[in-house]
Design an enzyme around this catalytic site. Structure first.
Site, PDB file in Angstrom:
ATOM      1  N   ASP A 190      36.928  40.136  41.091  1.00 17.75           N
ATOM      2  CA  ASP A 190      38.275  40.500  41.548  1.00 17.75           C
ATOM      3  C   ASP A 190      38.447  42.017  41.409  1.00 17.75           C
ATOM      4  OD1 ASP A 190      41.147  38.822  41.900  1.00 17.75           O
ATOM      5  OD2 ASP A 190      41.344  40.918  41.196  1.00 17.75           O
ATOM      6  N   ILE A 191      38.970  42.644  42.504  1.00 17.73           N
ATOM      7  CA  ILE A 191      39.140  44.104  42.478  1.00 17.73           C
ATOM      8  C   ILE A 191      40.302  44.444  41.543  1.00 17.73           C
ATOM      9  CG2 ILE A 191      39.639  46.142  43.906  1.00 17.73           C
ATOM     10  CD1 ILE A 191      38.526  44.541  46.318  1.00 17.73           C
ATOM     11  N   GLU A 201      41.555  39.519  47.257  1.00 14.68           N
ATOM     12  CA  GLU A 201      40.480  40.424  46.866  1.00 14.68           C
ATOM     13  C   GLU A 201      39.548  39.717  45.892  1.00 14.68           C
ATOM     14  OE1 GLU A 201      43.142  40.021  45.281  1.00 14.68           O
ATOM     15  OE2 GLU A 201      43.310  41.150  43.403  1.00 14.68           O
TER      16      GLU A 201
HETATM   17  N1  LIG Z   1      44.746  44.799  52.547  1.00 12.09           N
HETATM   18  C1  LIG Z   1      44.736  43.595  52.087  1.00 12.09           C
HETATM   19  N2  LIG Z   1      45.426  43.327  50.981  1.00 12.09           N
HETATM   20  C2  LIG Z   1      45.409  42.033  50.493  1.00 12.09           C
HETATM   21  C3  LIG Z   1      44.695  41.004  51.154  1.00 12.09           C
HETATM   22  N3  LIG Z   1      44.879  39.872  50.446  1.00 12.09           N
HETATM   23  C4  LIG Z   1      45.684  40.186  49.372  1.00 12.09           C
HETATM   24  N4  LIG Z   1      45.970  41.508  49.406  1.00 12.09           N
HETATM   25  C5  LIG Z   1      46.796  42.223  48.476  1.00 12.09           C
HETATM   26  O1  LIG Z   1      46.117  42.357  47.244  1.00 12.09           O
HETATM   27  C6  LIG Z   1      47.045  42.581  46.243  1.00 12.09           C
HETATM   28  C7  LIG Z   1      46.716  41.849  45.033  1.00 12.09           C
HETATM   29  O2  LIG Z   1      47.488  42.287  44.028  1.00 12.09           O
HETATM   30  P1  LIG Z   1      47.517  41.644  42.647  1.00 12.09           P
HETATM   31  O3  LIG Z   1      47.082  40.222  42.758  1.00 12.09           O
HETATM   32  O4  LIG Z   1      48.887  41.894  42.080  1.00 12.09           O
HETATM   33  O5  LIG Z   1      46.475  42.414  41.748  1.00 12.09           O
HETATM   34  P2  LIG Z   1      46.004  43.887  41.641  1.00 12.09           P
HETATM   35  O6  LIG Z   1      46.959  44.794  42.224  1.00 12.09           O
HETATM   36  O7  LIG Z   1      44.646  43.992  42.237  1.00 12.09           O
HETATM   37  O8  LIG Z   1      45.921  44.016  40.155  1.00 12.09           O
HETATM   38  P3  LIG Z   1      44.947  43.305  39.204  1.00 12.09           P
HETATM   39  O9  LIG Z   1      44.244  42.222  39.909  1.00 12.09           O
HETATM   40  O10 LIG Z   1      45.815  42.686  38.184  1.00 12.09           O
HETATM   41  O11 LIG Z   1      44.024  44.259  38.784  1.00 12.09           O
HETATM   42  C8  LIG Z   1      48.370  42.257  46.842  1.00 12.09           C
HETATM   43  O12 LIG Z   1      49.111  43.461  47.060  1.00 12.09           O
HETATM   44  C9  LIG Z   1      48.043  41.596  48.143  1.00 12.09           C
HETATM   45  O13 LIG Z   1      49.035  41.889  49.104  1.00 12.09           O
HETATM   46  C10 LIG Z   1      43.997  41.319  52.323  1.00 12.09           C
HETATM   47  O14 LIG Z   1      43.352  40.519  52.949  1.00 12.09           O
HETATM   48  N5  LIG Z   1      44.044  42.623  52.720  1.00 12.09           N
END
Ligand SMILES: Nc1nc2c(ncn2[C@@H]2O[C@H](COP(=O)(O)OP(=O)(O)OP(=O)(O)O)[C@@H](O)[C@H]2O)c(=O)[nH]1
Length: 720
Positions: free
Chosen positions: A592-593, A636
């Site tokens: 996970d990113i 992600e």
């Molecule tokens: N660009 C893009 N964003 C995505 C996609 N799927 C999910 N996201 C975004 O990824 C983000 C995930 O955020 P969070 O789950 O809060 O986690 P994070 O910001 O990476 O923080 P941590 O995981 O806690 O490190 C959200 O803002 C989603 O809108 C996608 O296919 N493309």
């Protein structure tokens, strides 16, 4: 309407129609007649069955019972309908052949018996009548065959019943032979009838001539004597008053006509005056003083008339007991005409009339003659007839006349009619006697029968030959059809050039056209088929490609090209089963990113997508043989599955990945490069003890731990 009721209606209507047609019969010789109504009976037997045919025959023969005076026609025609009806139920038939077989095997023998039963006049014509029946049957059977296949017949009699014979060959064979034979028999029969009529009239002419000859010969024999008596009475009248001369002239008159055994002269009272031979009178007179013949016919007729009288045959009384005929004539009284002074009488004994007898015996081998007197008694008859003189007999008229000749049989006194049948010619002589000449009819019947037998054999042969011919002709018509049929069934033959149809000048146009049509449509079908097959193959190929694409789409993540969650679940299931079977550990890495939201928020979603794509590309570098599945589970979050790897190896791989990403410079377009980190949750299980979802749960927990321990870390969990 029920089937039985329908049959009943058909039987009654067709039977009544046949009875009406049977009223108009074509008269032939004797009682023989041609009838045509039976064709309707046969049609009913063919279409409605044997019992319906029988019932129809009974109705149709009603007029014949009355006309022919017997039920034999009902029996024979009824059996014919039964036979034909039954045969049609069980065999593929030819109605003409069936009818012919019936009449030869059953109908004619039954008729043979029946004719002798009720009419002896027809006896000598039995064969002729039977042949007439056979010919008649062949004719109406052909009429049946002609109309049998007409749609109207089928509609009226058969309704929806199928006739047994349907092929072109059979139908055309029926029709051709029917046409040939109906015309042929009509022609032959007309000719035969004419020739029988001609020979019949020849026969009767010859008979008449013979009769006239005999009559002339007999007339001459008697009229010479009658004339002699008429002349002699005049001579005697001249010398009546001279007894001596009377006696002398009597003797010399008797000498001139020695057939007269005795001659006598009486006076007007019947007393005997003279005799020849002279002793007769003397002898008789010596016993009896006065002989008087006044009570005799020959006296009473002669004394009161100037005509010479010829008596009936009788048994003599005075001068012996012979069977005699007397000729007597009155001797005119010259002074007192027309009264007579006495009579002259001559008697001849019948047995002495040898000349007359031989005339009667030798007219012709087939002609007998009888001479009868005014009392209807036989005077003399041909030897053959065995009719003794004085016998009375009766002529019994026959059932019919044959070409203007009366047919008779002879019935002797008190007896039965004889079985011989004769044509009769009769003449009356001036003196009251009759000449009957009888020609034995059997002779002519023989002649007719001979020609009829030849005719019948010819007809049967004509029927057979015309059937063979018709069969051959119709075979030639249907042969090519049958061949075409075979070819159509085999199918592939049309792809080749067929000499039989292509280069055959003898073929009828219709067959050539039919062949060409079938060939063209066959080839068109083959072409269409090939085109269809090609199209189908082409489409199938395209479909397979699309299908593969769809499959790919269904199992792939659209953004990164990695396996999607669906594919991941399926592979997880497969790998869990595989590992369970091989007793090998199963491992999962969830990546996970870190702070991905920030990237999205800072650079926008499209950039976020590019980051996801670049991360997937980097993960692909680690996708070697050990990796069973590399998937993006959504957002992600990415995941790797590994089977059979030691837990430590899996952790070390996770670490290498984390490190690689940490060091990798992400760059979007012409923008500045930037860094990002990932957190990894690793889990390994023993699949014989734990489920796949347990594995996921463990990895997810480890990831959760990594995130909460400050991110950019690998955390792991292991259950053995
Ligand atoms: N660009 C893009 N964003 C995505 C996609 N799927 C999910 N996201 C975004 O990824 C983000 C995930 O955020 P969070 O789950 O809060 O986690 P994070 O910001 O990476 O923080 P941590 O995981 O806690 O490190 C959200 O803002 C989603 O809108 C996608 O296919 N493309």
């Amino acid at each position: 309407m029920g089937d039985r009721l329908t049959s009943l209606v058909v039987v009654v209507i067709a039977g009544a129609a046949a009875a009406v047609v049977n009223l108009f019969r074509l008269p032939l010789f004797f009682e023989a007649e041609f009838l045509f109504g039976q064709f309707l009976v046969l049609l009913v037997a063919v279409y409605r069955g044997p019992l319906a045919g029988l019932a129809c025959a009974v109705i149709a023969t009603w007029p014949l019972v009355d006309a022919w005076g017997s039920y034999w026609a009902t029996l024979t025609f009824g059996m014919e309908a039964l036979f034909v009806g039954l045969a049609c139920r069980f065999v593929r038939f030819n109605v003409i052949m069936l009818v012919m077989i019936y009449w030869i095997a059953i109908g004619m023998p039954v008729s043979w018996y029946s004719i002798s039963g009720y009419e002896h006049f027809l006896d000598s014509h039995r064969t002729a009548i039977l042949i007439k029946q056979l010919t008649n049957a062949i004719v109406y059977a052909h009429i049946t065959a002609l109309v049998m296949y007409l749609p109207v017949t089928r509609k009226l009699l058969g309704f929806d019943q199928k006739p047994v014979t349907l092929s072109i060959k059979e139908q055309s064979s029926h029709i051709i032979s029917s046409l040939l034979i109906t015309c042929g028999i009509g022609f032959f029969f007309f000719n035969l009838d004419q020739s029988i009529k001609n020979s019949g009239s020849d026969y009767s002419q010859v008979h008449d001539i013979k009769h006239e000859q005999l009559k002339a010969q007999l007339g001459e024999v008697f009229s010479r004597k009658i004339t002699a008596f008429s002349e002699y009475r005049e001579t005697l009248a001249q010398l009546w008053n001279d007894p001596e001369m009377r006696q002398q002239s009597l003797l010399s008159f008797n000498q001139r006509y020695p057939q007269f055994r005795t001659m006598v002269i009486t006076d007007q009272h019947g007393d005997l005056l003279h005799s020849s031979p002279e002793e007769l009178v003397k002898n008789v007179k010596s016993q009896n003083e006065n002989i008087n013949v006044a009570d005799r016919d020959y006296f009473t007729h002669a004394i009161s008339s100037d005509q010479t009288y010829v008596s009936p045959a009788f048994v003599g009384r005075g001068f012996g007991k012979d069977l005699i005929v007397a000729i007597s004539s009155g001797v005119p009284d010259l002074l007192n005409r027309p009264s007579n002074v006495g009579i002259i009488e001559g008697s001849f004994i019948l047995t002495n009339l040898r000349h007359v007898k031989s005339l009667l015996d030798n007219i012709d081998p087939s002609v007998e003659a009888i001479l009868i007197d005014q009392n209807g008694q036989v005077v003399l008859a041909s030897e053959q007839l065995q009719l003794p003189p004085l016998q009375t007999f009766e002529l019994v008229k026959g059932v019919d006349t044959f070409y203007e000749h009366s047919l008779v049989t002879i019935k002797k006194t008190g007896g039965e009619p004889g079985r011989e049948v004769y044509y009769l010619a009769e003449s009356l002589f001036p003196w009251g006697w009759k000449l009957l000449s009888l020609q034995n009819e059997a002779r002519f019947a023989d002649v007719i029968e001979r020609s009829l037998i030849i005719f019948a054999v010819t007809i049967v042969l004509v029927v057979l030959i015309s059937h063979i011919l018709a069969f051959a002709i119709s075979h030639s018509w249907s042969y090519h059809m049958t061949r075409l049929n075979e070819l159509i069934e085999r199918g592939d033959e049309f792809n080749r050039e067929l000499d039989e149809f292509e280069n055959n000048d003898q073929l009828p146009d219709e067959i050539v056209n039919l062949y060409q049509e079938i060939k063209n449509s066959r080839q068109a079908i083959v072409k269409m088929n090939t085109e269809l097959q090609n199209t189908v193959a082409e489409r199938t190929e395209k479909l397979q490609i699309v299908n593969a694409k769809l499959n790919k789409m269904a199992s792939t993540d659209a953004l990164t090209g990695l396996d999607n969650r669906r594919q991941f679940n399926q592979k997880l299931d497969e790998m869990w089963q595989h590992s369970q079977k091989n007793l090998s550990p199963l491992s999962m890495l969830i990546i996970d990113i870190d702070y991905f939201k920030k990237i999205n928020d800072t650079f926008g979603h499209p950039v976020g997508d590019q980051v996801l794509v670049q991360l997937a590309e980097q993960l692909q570098h680690f996708n070697d043989d050990r990796i069973g599945c590399l998937a993006r589970l959504g957002g992600e979050e990415f995941c790797l599955l590994m089977s059979g790897q030691e837990h430590t190896d899996v952790i070390s791989l996770a670490e290498r990945i984390r490190k690689h990403i940490e060091e990798y410079a992400f760059k979007i377009g012409s923008g500045k490069p930037f860094e990002l980190t990932i957190s990894v949750g690793v889990a390994t299980i023993n699949p014989t003890r734990f489920t796949a979802s347990k594995l996921y749960q463990l990895a997810d927990n480890a990831l959760y731990e990594a995130k909460h321990s400050g991110r950019n870390q690998v955390r792991y969990s292991h259950l053995d």
